[in-house]
Write a protein that holds these residues in place. Structure first.
Motif, PDB file in Angstrom:
ATOM      1  N   ARG A  15       0.857  -1.189   0.000  1.00 55.61           N
ATOM      2  CA  ARG A  15       0.000   0.000   0.000  1.00 55.61           C
ATOM      3  C   ARG A  15       0.889   1.232   0.000  1.00 55.61           C
ATOM      4  O   ARG A  15       1.777   1.361   0.842  1.00 55.61           O
ATOM      5  N   VAL A  16       0.654   2.116  -0.956  1.00 53.09           N
ATOM      6  CA  VAL A  16       1.412   3.362  -1.052  1.00 53.09           C
ATOM      7  C   VAL A  16       0.638   4.438  -0.295  1.00 53.09           C
ATOM      8  O   VAL A  16      -0.531   4.696  -0.579  1.00 53.09           O
ATOM      9  N   ARG A  17       1.297   5.037   0.681  1.00 51.10           N
ATOM     10  CA  ARG A  17       0.675   6.056   1.518  1.00 51.10           C
ATOM     11  C   ARG A  17       0.706   7.410   0.812  1.00 51.10           C
ATOM     12  O   ARG A  17       1.503   7.638  -0.096  1.00 51.10           O
ATOM     13  N   GLU A  18      -0.157   8.299   1.211  1.00 52.57           N
ATOM     14  CA  GLU A  18      -0.273   9.622   0.601  1.00 52.57           C
ATOM     15  C   GLU A  18       1.039  10.407   0.665  1.00 52.57           C
ATOM     16  O   GLU A  18       1.381  11.160  -0.247  1.00 52.57           O
ATOM     17  N   ALA A  19       1.832  10.174   1.697  1.00 51.45           N
ATOM     18  CA  ALA A  19       3.098  10.897   1.879  1.00 51.45           C
ATOM     19  C   ALA A  19       4.225  10.332   1.009  1.00 51.45           C
ATOM     20  O   ALA A  19       5.332  10.853   1.019  1.00 51.45           O
ATOM     21  N   GLY A  20       3.938   9.249   0.273  1.00 57.08           N
ATOM     22  CA  GLY A  20       4.959   8.655  -0.583  1.00 57.08           C
ATOM     23  C   GLY A  20       5.665   7.470   0.055  1.00 57.08           C
ATOM     24  O   GLY A  20       6.462   6.800  -0.590  1.00 57.08           O
ATOM     25  N   THR A  21       5.385   7.211   1.322  1.00 59.58           N
ATOM     26  CA  THR A  21       5.940   6.033   1.973  1.00 59.58           C
ATOM     27  C   THR A  21       5.103   4.819   1.575  1.00 59.58           C
ATOM     28  O   THR A  21       4.085   4.949   0.887  1.00 59.58           O
ATOM     29  N   ALA A  22       5.526   3.652   2.004  1.00 66.02           N
ATOM     30  CA  ALA A  22       4.795   2.438   1.635  1.00 66.02           C
ATOM     31  C   ALA A  22       4.756   1.477   2.809  1.00 66.02           C
ATOM     32  O   ALA A  22       5.617   1.517   3.696  1.00 66.02           O
ATOM     33  N   GLU A  23       3.743   0.614   2.801  1.00 67.87           N
ATOM     34  CA  GLU A  23       3.596  -0.439   3.800  1.00 67.87           C
ATOM     35  C   GLU A  23       3.361  -1.754   3.084  1.00 67.87           C
ATOM     36  O   GLU A  23       2.633  -1.807   2.089  1.00 67.87           O
ATOM     37  N   VAL A  24       3.974  -2.803   3.603  1.00 67.29           N
ATOM     38  CA  VAL A  24       3.713  -4.145   3.102  1.00 67.29           C
ATOM     39  C   VAL A  24       3.102  -4.940   4.245  1.00 67.29           C
ATOM     40  O   VAL A  24       3.685  -5.047   5.326  1.00 67.29           O
TER      41      VAL A  24
ATOM     42  N   ASP B 273       2.445 -13.222   7.375  1.00 68.39           N
ATOM     43  CA  ASP B 273       2.582 -13.506   8.802  1.00 68.39           C
ATOM     44  C   ASP B 273       1.792 -12.523   9.658  1.00 68.39           C
ATOM     45  O   ASP B 273       1.827 -12.593  10.879  1.00 68.39           O
ATOM     46  N   GLY B 274       1.116 -11.577   9.012  1.00 68.39           N
ATOM     47  CA  GLY B 274       0.334 -10.583   9.734  1.00 68.39           C
ATOM     48  C   GLY B 274       1.124  -9.366  10.150  1.00 68.39           C
ATOM     49  O   GLY B 274       0.633  -8.542  10.919  1.00 68.39           O
ATOM     50  N   ASN B 275       2.343  -9.227   9.648  1.00 65.66           N
ATOM     51  CA  ASN B 275       3.182  -8.065   9.969  1.00 65.66           C
ATOM     52  C   ASN B 275       2.949  -6.951   8.961  1.00 65.66           C
ATOM     53  O   ASN B 275       2.743  -7.216   7.782  1.00 65.66           O
ATOM     54  N   THR B 276       3.006  -5.715   9.430  1.00 65.94           N
ATOM     55  CA  THR B 276       2.983  -4.558   8.550  1.00 65.94           C
ATOM     56  C   THR B 276       4.373  -3.935   8.594  1.00 65.94           C
ATOM     57  O   THR B 276       4.824  -3.484   9.647  1.00 65.94           O
ATOM     58  N   LEU B 277       5.048  -3.965   7.451  1.00 67.21           N
ATOM     59  CA  LEU B 277       6.413  -3.472   7.343  1.00 67.21           C
ATOM     60  C   LEU B 277       6.402  -2.109   6.668  1.00 67.21           C
ATOM     61  O   LEU B 277       5.780  -1.946   5.619  1.00 67.21           O
ATOM     62  N   ALA B 278       7.060  -1.133   7.261  1.00 58.99           N
ATOM     63  CA  ALA B 278       7.085   0.235   6.738  1.00 58.99           C
ATOM     64  C   ALA B 278       8.341   0.455   5.904  1.00 58.99           C
ATOM     65  O   ALA B 278       9.430  -0.005   6.266  1.00 58.99           O
ATOM     66  N   TYR B 279       8.182   1.173   4.787  1.00 55.83           N
ATOM     67  CA  TYR B 279       9.291   1.504   3.888  1.00 55.83           C
ATOM     68  C   TYR B 279       9.246   2.989   3.570  1.00 55.83           C
ATOM     69  O   TYR B 279       8.177   3.598   3.568  1.00 55.83           O
ATOM     70  N   ASP B 280      10.411   3.538   3.246  1.00 52.72           N
ATOM     71  CA  ASP B 280      10.490   4.970   2.973  1.00 52.72           C
ATOM     72  C   ASP B 280       9.914   5.353   1.618  1.00 52.72           C
ATOM     73  O   ASP B 280       9.610   6.511   1.372  1.00 52.72           O
ATOM     74  N   SER B 281       9.750   4.374   0.721  1.00 55.06           N
ATOM     75  CA  SER B 281       9.175   4.664  -0.593  1.00 55.06           C
ATOM     76  C   SER B 281       8.599   3.391  -1.205  1.00 55.06           C
ATOM     77  O   SER B 281       8.898   2.273  -0.758  1.00 55.06           O
ATOM     78  N   GLN B 282       7.818   3.574  -2.237  1.00 47.67           N
ATOM     79  CA  GLN B 282       7.265   2.447  -2.974  1.00 47.67           C
ATOM     80  C   GLN B 282       8.393   1.637  -3.618  1.00 47.67           C
ATOM     81  O   GLN B 282       8.353   0.406  -3.623  1.00 47.67           O
ATOM     82  N   ASP B 283       9.405   2.315  -4.130  1.00 40.26           N
ATOM     83  CA  ASP B 283      10.519   1.616  -4.778  1.00 40.26           C
ATOM     84  C   ASP B 283      11.251   0.700  -3.805  1.00 40.26           C
ATOM     85  O   ASP B 283      11.616  -0.420  -4.156  1.00 40.26           O
ATOM     86  N   THR B 284      11.464   1.171  -2.579  1.00 40.40           N
ATOM     87  CA  THR B 284      12.140   0.358  -1.574  1.00 40.40           C
ATOM     88  C   THR B 284      11.294  -0.861  -1.210  1.00 40.40           C
ATOM     89  O   THR B 284      11.815  -1.969  -1.080  1.00 40.40           O
TER      90      THR B 284
END
Length: 72
Positions: A22-31, A35-46
């Motif tokens: 999921r790409v967040r409005e601020a440009g960050t991303a979550e996967v 396993d039920g984990n939500t992993l945060a990333y600094d960008s969609q590319d990452t």
């Protein structure tokens, strides 16, 4: 506003493992992983690079040959 959501899958053996990017409005991303984990990333590319490193493919990008190779 709806955030862009992309479904990814991996097929270790005969098992299908899903992940949601999921790409967040601020440009960050979550996967959200299987396993039920939500992993945060600094960008969609990452986030995409991490999924590709884990041998996931984007569901919308599957062609016939990819689908057959994964048993669909």
């Amino acid at each position: 506003m709806d955030e862009p959501t992309h479904w990814w899958l991996a097929t270790p053996g005969r098992t299908i493992v899903w992940a949601r990017l999921r790409v967040r409005e601020a440009g960050t991303a979550e996967v959200f992983d299987s396993d039920g984990n939500t992993l945060a990333y600094d960008s969609q590319d990452t986030a995409r690079a991490a999924l590709l490193d884990a041998e996931f493919v984007e569901f919308d990008g599957l062609d016939r040959q990819d689908a057959l190779a994964r048993g669909f």
